[in-house]
Design a protein around this motif. Structure first.
Motif, PDB file in Angstrom:
ATOM      1  N   ILE A 124      37.860  -5.321   0.528  1.00 37.77           N
ATOM      2  CA  ILE A 124      38.577  -4.303   0.218  1.00 37.77           C
ATOM      3  C   ILE A 124      40.134  -4.026  -0.036  1.00 37.77           C
ATOM      4  O   ILE A 124      40.337  -5.301   0.726  1.00 37.77           O
ATOM      5  CB  ILE A 124      38.556  -3.279   1.310  1.00 37.77           C
ATOM      6  N   ASN A 125      40.661  -3.444  -0.534  1.00 34.02           N
ATOM      7  CA  ASN A 125      42.258  -3.935  -0.951  1.00 34.02           C
ATOM      8  C   ASN A 125      42.815  -3.557  -0.374  1.00 34.02           C
ATOM      9  O   ASN A 125      43.802  -1.684  -0.101  1.00 34.02           O
ATOM     10  CB  ASN A 125      42.217  -3.315  -2.728  1.00 34.02           C
ATOM     11  N   VAL A 126      42.992  -3.995   0.870  1.00 33.92           N
ATOM     12  CA  VAL A 126      43.809  -3.112   2.060  1.00 33.92           C
ATOM     13  C   VAL A 126      45.755  -2.913   1.333  1.00 33.92           C
ATOM     14  O   VAL A 126      46.639  -3.879   1.495  1.00 33.92           O
ATOM     15  CB  VAL A 126      44.439  -3.632   3.128  1.00 33.92           C
ATOM     16  N   ALA A 127      46.693  -1.656   1.217  1.00 33.78           N
ATOM     17  CA  ALA A 127      47.784  -2.170   0.757  1.00 33.78           C
ATOM     18  C   ALA A 127      48.701  -2.004   2.038  1.00 33.78           C
ATOM     19  O   ALA A 127      49.512  -2.427   1.945  1.00 33.78           O
ATOM     20  CB  ALA A 127      47.874  -0.331  -0.192  1.00 33.78           C
ATOM     21  N   GLY A 128      48.130  -1.687   3.028  1.00 27.55           N
ATOM     22  CA  GLY A 128      48.753  -1.299   4.272  1.00 27.55           C
ATOM     23  C   GLY A 128      48.344  -0.539   5.394  1.00 27.55           C
ATOM     24  O   GLY A 128      47.041  -0.373   5.340  1.00 27.55           O
ATOM     25  N   ILE A 129      49.103  -1.077   6.900  1.00 24.11           N
ATOM     26  CA  ILE A 129      48.430   0.117   7.731  1.00 24.11           C
ATOM     27  C   ILE A 129      50.396   0.806   8.448  1.00 24.11           C
ATOM     28  O   ILE A 129      51.173   0.953   7.870  1.00 24.11           O
ATOM     29  CB  ILE A 129      48.847  -1.303   8.738  1.00 24.11           C
ATOM     30  N   ASP A 130      49.708   1.979   8.335  1.00 27.44           N
ATOM     31  CA  ASP A 130      50.002   3.175   9.057  1.00 27.44           C
ATOM     32  C   ASP A 130      50.165   3.182  10.737  1.00 27.44           C
ATOM     33  O   ASP A 130      48.487   3.922  11.099  1.00 27.44           O
ATOM     34  CB  ASP A 130      50.210   4.755   8.394  1.00 27.44           C
ATOM     35  N   PRO A 131      51.139   2.672  11.299  1.00 28.75           N
ATOM     36  CA  PRO A 131      50.774   1.816  12.568  1.00 28.75           C
ATOM     37  C   PRO A 131      51.212   3.400  13.200  1.00 28.75           C
ATOM     38  O   PRO A 131      51.517   4.395  14.072  1.00 28.75           O
ATOM     39  CB  PRO A 131      52.455   1.350  12.875  1.00 28.75           C
ATOM     40  N   PRO A 164      42.214  -7.850   8.339  1.00 29.77           N
ATOM     41  CA  PRO A 164      42.063  -8.948   7.691  1.00 29.77           C
ATOM     42  C   PRO A 164      40.428  -8.852   7.813  1.00 29.77           C
ATOM     43  O   PRO A 164      39.500  -9.941   6.234  1.00 29.77           O
ATOM     44  CB  PRO A 164      42.184  -9.535   8.503  1.00 29.77           C
ATOM     45  N   GLY A 165      39.602  -8.606   8.714  1.00 32.30           N
ATOM     46  CA  GLY A 165      38.045  -8.216   7.931  1.00 32.30           C
ATOM     47  C   GLY A 165      37.131  -7.774   7.262  1.00 32.30           C
ATOM     48  O   GLY A 165      36.475  -7.950   6.474  1.00 32.30           O
ATOM     49  N   LEU A 166      38.337  -6.223   6.653  1.00 32.91           N
ATOM     50  CA  LEU A 166      37.848  -5.867   6.130  1.00 32.91           C
ATOM     51  C   LEU A 166      37.893  -6.183   4.444  1.00 32.91           C
ATOM     52  O   LEU A 166      37.121  -6.573   3.776  1.00 32.91           O
ATOM     53  CB  LEU A 166      38.887  -4.639   6.145  1.00 32.91           C
ATOM     54  N   LYS A 167      39.407  -7.230   4.148  1.00 34.32           N
ATOM     55  CA  LYS A 167      39.311  -7.476   3.183  1.00 34.32           C
ATOM     56  C   LYS A 167      38.234  -8.867   3.359  1.00 34.32           C
ATOM     57  O   LYS A 167      37.305  -9.547   2.308  1.00 34.32           O
ATOM     58  CB  LYS A 167      40.889  -8.593   3.261  1.00 34.32           C
ATOM     59  N   LYS A 168      38.043 -10.201   4.215  1.00 39.40           N
ATOM     60  CA  LYS A 168      37.024 -10.923   4.009  1.00 39.40           C
ATOM     61  C   LYS A 168      36.285 -10.725   3.357  1.00 39.40           C
ATOM     62  O   LYS A 168      35.327 -10.541   2.731  1.00 39.40           O
ATOM     63  CB  LYS A 168      37.504 -11.821   4.874  1.00 39.40           C
ATOM     64  N   THR A 169      35.418  -9.839   4.913  1.00 42.77           N
ATOM     65  CA  THR A 169      34.279  -9.803   4.607  1.00 42.77           C
ATOM     66  C   THR A 169      33.822  -8.251   3.473  1.00 42.77           C
ATOM     67  O   THR A 169      32.163  -9.055   3.382  1.00 42.77           O
ATOM     68  CB  THR A 169      33.385  -8.328   6.444  1.00 42.77           C
ATOM     69  N   TYR A 170      34.693  -7.383   2.919  1.00 39.56           N
ATOM     70  CA  TYR A 170      34.092  -6.305   2.546  1.00 39.56           C
ATOM     71  C   TYR A 170      34.999  -6.164   0.769  1.00 39.56           C
ATOM     72  O   TYR A 170      34.593  -5.364   0.367  1.00 39.56           O
ATOM     73  CB  TYR A 170      34.319  -4.984   3.492  1.00 39.56           C
TER      74      TYR A 170
END
Length: 329
Positions: free
Chosen positions: A213-220, A205-211
């Motif tokens: 950044i186009n986050v497609a998903g999380i690889d856990p 969420p911070g990467l999207k809001k602050t920067y």
């Protein structure tokens, strides 16, 4: 053990605006949580015979904490104290011991401890008190710590906080040096991290809001684990979450993208002492000299020597203090 446990601790604390820290690069050692007894992991060489008294430095069970504790023990022994290091499981164990005085000093992380005390006092939904501003964070920490009988000394230059890494090739191809650069590139990225990254304010969420950044998903695959770094190296993921003192990045061909807009909190290394038993100005002076010298890069190298070269924390710390002229002889 590997460094994974420590990374999980930092992720849990930093990603959640500070939760409870357990251990990262745990390499063993006795634990108060295991047996309820003090364990003396090392003795400082004290040429003066400990004329200023005895001090116990607490260390959580991961490499970085134990290295820092040995550095503290070394400079304090040189200042005339008899010193020993006590290895404990985590903050939940050593913080009460610090308040009681069975531990005199611990190396801490400013933002993480501030939020830990904040949540303990005001509940898990408490408004965050830590920020990327180290002075504001330390001021908030002191306000919370002093009523507990704890004295917070000055923060050092070394910082251990969340870091996002890419391969050197990916950085070169897309001309990336900062997280802002990644956002501007519009490249779609999958992040190798803990599954909590999807909701934590200092991760996706911070990467999207602050920067942007186009986050497609999380690889856990976890925080700073070999699996997460290998996934980025192999191109399965483009971004991985680790911490700024990860000593293994070079071996994976990874580089840190600078947090140029200061998304992460100020987790500077900071000594915290029992105010009654270890509040002396000589202690603050000795630790202050170390804080002004030790850098994040230094800490990375010290961690690497223990984890990669399998050297002992005490020996690595002693060599560093001599090399930097922080102790006599």
């Amino acid at each position: 053990m590997s460094r994974n446990t420590h990374r999980a601790r930092l992720a849990g604390a930093l990603l959640a605006t500070a939760a409870l820290a357990a251990g990262l690069t745990a390499c063993g050692g006795d634990s108060l949580e295991d047996n309820g007894k003090d364990s003396s992991a090392s003795k400082g060489d004290d040429a003066s015979g400990g004329k200023k008294g005895s001090l116990v430095i607490g260390a959580a069970r991961f490499t970085e904490a134990k290295v820092l504790a040995e550095l503290y023990a070394g400079v304090l022994a040189d200042a005339g104290y008899s010193t020993s290091v006590k290895t404990v499981q985590n903050r939940e164990v050593y913080e009460p011991e610090l308040r009681k005085g069975s531990i005199d000093i611990v190396p801490e992380y400013a933002a993480t401890l501030a939020e830990w005390l904040n949540h303990a006092k005001n509940g898990e939904d408490a408004k965050p008190v830590a920020s990327s501003d180290v002075d504001e964070t330390v001021a908030a920490l002191r306000e919370l710590a002093e009523p507990q009988g704890l004295k917070v000394l000055d923060a050092g230059k070394a910082v251990d906080q969340n870091a996002f890494v890419v391969t050197k090739e990916f950085a070169t191809e897309h001309k990336l040096k900062t997280l802002s650069d990644l956002g501007k590139s519009k490249e779609k990225v999958t992040i190798a991290a803990g599954d909590e990254c999807a909701s934590r304010p200092f991760c996706a969420p911070g990467l999207k809001k602050t920067y942007g950044i186009n986050v497609a998903g999380i690889d856990p695959k976890g925080v700073g684990t070999p699996q997460s770094k290998q996934a980025v190296k192999d191109g399965k993921d483009q971004l991985a979450l680790t911490t700024t003192t990860d000593a293994t990045l070079e071996s994976y061909g990874l580089v840190v993208l600078d947090d140029d807009k200061k998304l992460q909190n100020a987790d500077n290394i900071i000594p915290v002492v029992n105010a009654k038993d270890a509040g002396d100005s000589a202690i603050a002076s000795a630790l202050g000299k170390l804080n002004k010298t030790l850098t994040t890069d230094d800490l990375v190298e010290l961690n690497r020597k223990v984890d990669a070269e399998r050297l002992k924390e005490k020996d690595v710390a002693a060599d560093y203090l001599k090399e930097k002229g922080l102790v006599k002889g």
